[in-house]
Every structure is written in C-alpha cells, then in structure tokens.
Design an enzyme around this catalytic site. Structure first.
Site, PDB file in Angstrom:
ATOM      1  N   HIS A   1      -8.714  -0.879  17.428  1.00 40.45           N
ATOM      2  CA  HIS A   1      -8.872  -0.017  18.589  1.00 40.45           C
ATOM      3  C   HIS A   1     -10.349   0.174  18.947  1.00 40.45           C
ATOM      4  CE1 HIS A   1      -4.652   1.933  18.043  1.00 40.45           C
ATOM      5  NE2 HIS A   1      -4.613   0.887  18.834  1.00 40.45           N
TER       6      HIS A   1
ATOM      7  N   HIS B   1      -2.962  -2.957  12.633  1.00 37.22           N
ATOM      8  CA  HIS B   1      -2.118  -1.773  12.493  1.00 37.22           C
ATOM      9  C   HIS B   1      -0.743  -2.074  11.902  1.00 37.22           C
ATOM     10  CE1 HIS B   1      -4.920  -1.061  15.937  1.00 37.22           C
ATOM     11  NE2 HIS B   1      -5.192  -0.015  15.199  1.00 37.22           N
TER      12      HIS B   1
ATOM     13  N   CYS C   1      -3.803  -4.499   7.921  1.00 34.89           N
ATOM     14  CA  CYS C   1      -4.630  -3.990   6.829  1.00 34.89           C
ATOM     15  C   CYS C   1      -3.793  -3.934   5.554  1.00 34.89           C
ATOM     16  CB  CYS C   1      -5.146  -2.601   7.173  1.00 34.89           C
ATOM     17  SG  CYS C   1      -6.019  -1.804   5.795  1.00 34.89           S
TER      18      CYS C   1
ATOM     19  N   HIS D   1       2.107   5.653  17.748  1.00 40.03           N
ATOM     20  CA  HIS D   1       0.966   4.902  17.217  1.00 40.03           C
ATOM     21  C   HIS D   1       1.473   3.560  16.673  1.00 40.03           C
ATOM     22  CE1 HIS D   1      -2.355   3.742  14.557  1.00 40.03           C
ATOM     23  NE2 HIS D   1      -3.117   4.492  15.338  1.00 40.03           N
TER      24      HIS D   1
ATOM     25  N   GLU E   1       0.757   1.837  14.132  1.00 43.22           N
ATOM     26  CA  GLU E   1       1.038   1.839  12.692  1.00 43.22           C
ATOM     27  C   GLU E   1       2.391   2.481  12.391  1.00 43.22           C
ATOM     28  OE1 GLU E   1      -0.617   3.741   8.541  1.00 43.22           O
ATOM     29  OE2 GLU E   1      -2.084   3.368  10.135  1.00 43.22           O
TER      30      GLU E   1
ATOM     31  N   THR F   1      -1.899   5.954   7.618  1.00 46.19           N
ATOM     32  CA  THR F   1      -3.131   5.862   6.832  1.00 46.19           C
ATOM     33  C   THR F   1      -4.332   6.537   7.481  1.00 46.19           C
ATOM     34  OG1 THR F   1      -3.775   3.745   7.829  1.00 46.19           O
ATOM     35  CG2 THR F   1      -2.386   3.656   5.837  1.00 46.19           C
TER      36      THR F   1
ATOM     37  N   CYS G   1      -5.917   6.269   3.903  1.00 44.83           N
ATOM     38  CA  CYS G   1      -6.758   5.246   3.292  1.00 44.83           C
ATOM     39  C   CYS G   1      -8.126   5.794   2.924  1.00 44.83           C
ATOM     40  CB  CYS G   1      -6.872   4.035   4.212  1.00 44.83           C
ATOM     41  SG  CYS G   1      -8.064   4.184   5.538  1.00 44.83           S
TER      42      CYS G   1
ATOM     43  N   SER H   1      -7.928   5.602  19.135  1.00 45.88           N
ATOM     44  CA  SER H   1      -8.201   5.409  17.713  1.00 45.88           C
ATOM     45  C   SER H   1      -7.887   6.687  16.951  1.00 45.88           C
ATOM     46  CB  SER H   1      -9.667   5.026  17.496  1.00 45.88           C
ATOM     47  OG  SER H   1     -10.027   5.129  16.134  1.00 45.88           O
TER      48      SER H   1
END
Length: 320
Positions: free
Chosen positions: A53, A86, A108, A136, A138, A177, A207, A235
């Site tokens: 992002h 993501h 990731c 989102h 993710e 995360t 994370c 983001s």
C-alpha cells in the site's frame, strides 16, 4: 540523512526521527519478487492488487513494466502474475493454476503463518474469532483460507459483547498482523473474559514490524506537538501510527509526499516527530525532511527503540 544548513531567518525545529520506520522485511521481499520477476520474464508482469500500500512504490514498479489488476480474469493467458504481500484467498492460486498461469506468491510470511494457524484451528474443530478490519485485503485473504461460516470478524469491543456463541463453544482467536497493539490487547482481554476456553495463537499475530513502529512512535510522541506519518490512506499499519501518536497527546497527520506539508502546520511547533509506515521507502522520509527544512532550521535526532535484522526467503522459482 542530509543535515540542512542553519539559516538565521528561519525558526528552529527539533525533529525526532523514529526508528524503526519504513520498509519491513515482508515489503522488501514483495518488491524484490516483482523486480526479479520482471528481470526473469521481461515486461509485462501482472500483479493482483497493489503489491504494497504505497503509491510511490506502485508507480515505480509500473514504470518498470508491472501491470496492476484487481482480479485474475484481467491477466492474459500465459502471462506471469504476482499476488500481493497482503495474501489472497485459496481460490486465487487455485484459479491461476487451473488457467496454467505462472504465478508467484508475495504474501508476507508472517501473514502466511496466520493462514496456517487458521487451517489448524478449523482442523481442531474450533470456530475462529478473527480480530481485524472489514474489507482489508489481509482479512479477505485469511477468511479465504477456511470454509465459509468457520470464522467471525471482530472489530470492536462492542462486537465482542454481541457474540452469541454458547459459553462452552470451541473457539480460538487470530488477528490481522497490522493492528493497534493496545486496541487488540483490549479486545483479546474482552474475548477471554467472555469465553475463558478460547484458544490463543501460539505466538503474537501482530507482526514485529507493526509492534516496533508503534513502540518507536510512543517513544517520541510525548515530546512532540506534531507527528507526521508517511504512509498511504489505505495502509492499516500507517493509520495505526497516527492513532498511537494522538493517544500520546500529539497532533498527528498522515501524508504521502513532502509536497503535502503546509508550513502553517508548524505554527507553534518546537518539537516534531517523523515516522513512516511499513510500506513507505526511506526516499520519502528524506523528501519530507527536505520539505520541513525549507521552513525551519532542523536539528534532527534519531530515536532508536529496536534493531530489525529479519529477512525472508524468496519463492523457490526466483531463488534459483
């Protein structure tokens, strides 16, 4: 960092530069995957969704021959395609394989770890409470790892209060995360209070990079009247940095480029903080410092709260 020369006609400004900031290992890896794919296959290489992002990063890769698309049906037969950092639902690589596309997964590894945890919890017969932000990428990708109906999204404490599972229901929880460490801790506490039997992840899902950048902002924000966060409006980790700074009592603004900064923002500001979300390159940090230095005599101090030495392996196809 360039140290601007002092000029007597400009007010002084103490600039606290948070560290760690900017690119994390997952973002570094994702960008390198696209760049290596371009070198290996030649342009164009297709990328499903923004690889990370950040408009500056995306535009830079587009200039090198990357083509960004929303869905796989926009990718021509025979073209290489990269999935974003993501993560994606399982259906996406399955469809790519069915079509015979040469695909690379830039998810990731810390997001992939959450995906594997989700699979294990379902295998163990538990329903998953997933703490994250609706819509989102993710979250969409993680929900797409398990059959429909096996995961419930929890965004707020109110959502926890509204859960209607039996008191002894087999439950687990996982998290996005890139969440606020403090907000997530409150939600987890509420979940555990309602459902003491809930199974927690073996390790923190938020994370290391998200946690470290929030801690770094906490270390500087209390001394600042203003904190600038370099990052994109979509983001999650950058938005959380703005929230962290505000909770510490500083005014905070999310910016994408140095040109966005208005000199009026610095009125009454003697100490300012600066950080960057995990998708923002250091080039933009220097751009912002140069912009601020055009208004003020900058005395810069870097405040280091952690050292990051994590790296992630590239996909097998590109590591050969």
């Amino acid at each position: 960092m360039n140290a601007p020369f002092s000029k007597p006609d400009k007010p002084d400004l103490r600039l606290l530069l948070a560290a760690p900031r900017g690119f994390c290992a997952g973002v570094d890896r994702a960008i390198e995957i696209v760049e290596r794919a371009l070198a290996r296959y030649g342009a164009p290489v297709y990328v499903r969704h923004e690889i990370v992002h950040n408009r500056y990063v995306v535009d830079g890769l587009r200039a090198k021959g990357a083509i960004f698309v929303e869905e796989l049906d926009e990718v021509p037969d025979g073209a290489p395609v990269v999935f974003s950092a993501h993560g994606v639902p399982k259906s996406v690589p399955a469809e790519a394989t069915l079509r015979g596309l040469d695909w690379l997964d830039a998810t990731c590894p810390l997001v992939s770890k959450v995906h594997r945890q989700a699979e294990r919890q379902i295998e163990a017969g538990r329903h998953i409470l997933f703490i994250g932000h609706k819509g989102h990428p993710e979250v969409i990708g993680t929900f797409g790892q398990v059959p429909d109906g096996n995961m419930t999204l929890v965004e707020t404490l109110e959502d926890v209060a509204g859960l209607d599972f039996p008191a002894d229901a087999p439950l687990s929880f996982l998290t996005q995360t890139t969440l606020s460490v403090d907000d997530t801790a409150e939600i987890v506490k509420a979940i555990k209070a309602r459902f003491p039997q809930v199974v927690a992840p073996k390790a923190e899902d938020i994370c290391y990079a998200t946690s470290n950048r929030q801690s770094a902002v906490k270390a500087i924000a209390g001394e600042c009247q203003l904190v600038l966060v370099i990052g994109a409006p979509n983001s999650s980790n950058s938005l959380r940095l703005v929230e962290v700074a505000e909770r510490c009592g500083a005014a905070a603004r999310l910016i994408q480029r140095g040109a966005e900064i208005d000199e009026a923002w610095l009125d009454g500001v003697t100490t300012m903080g600066l950080t960057a979300g995990a998708s923002a390159p250091e080039t933009l940090v220097q751009e912002v410092i140069d912009r601020i230095a055009s208004f003020r005599n900058v005395a810069m101090e870097q405040v280091v709260t952690a050292e990051e030495k994590i790296t992630f392996k590239l996909p097998r196809q590109l590591a050969e």
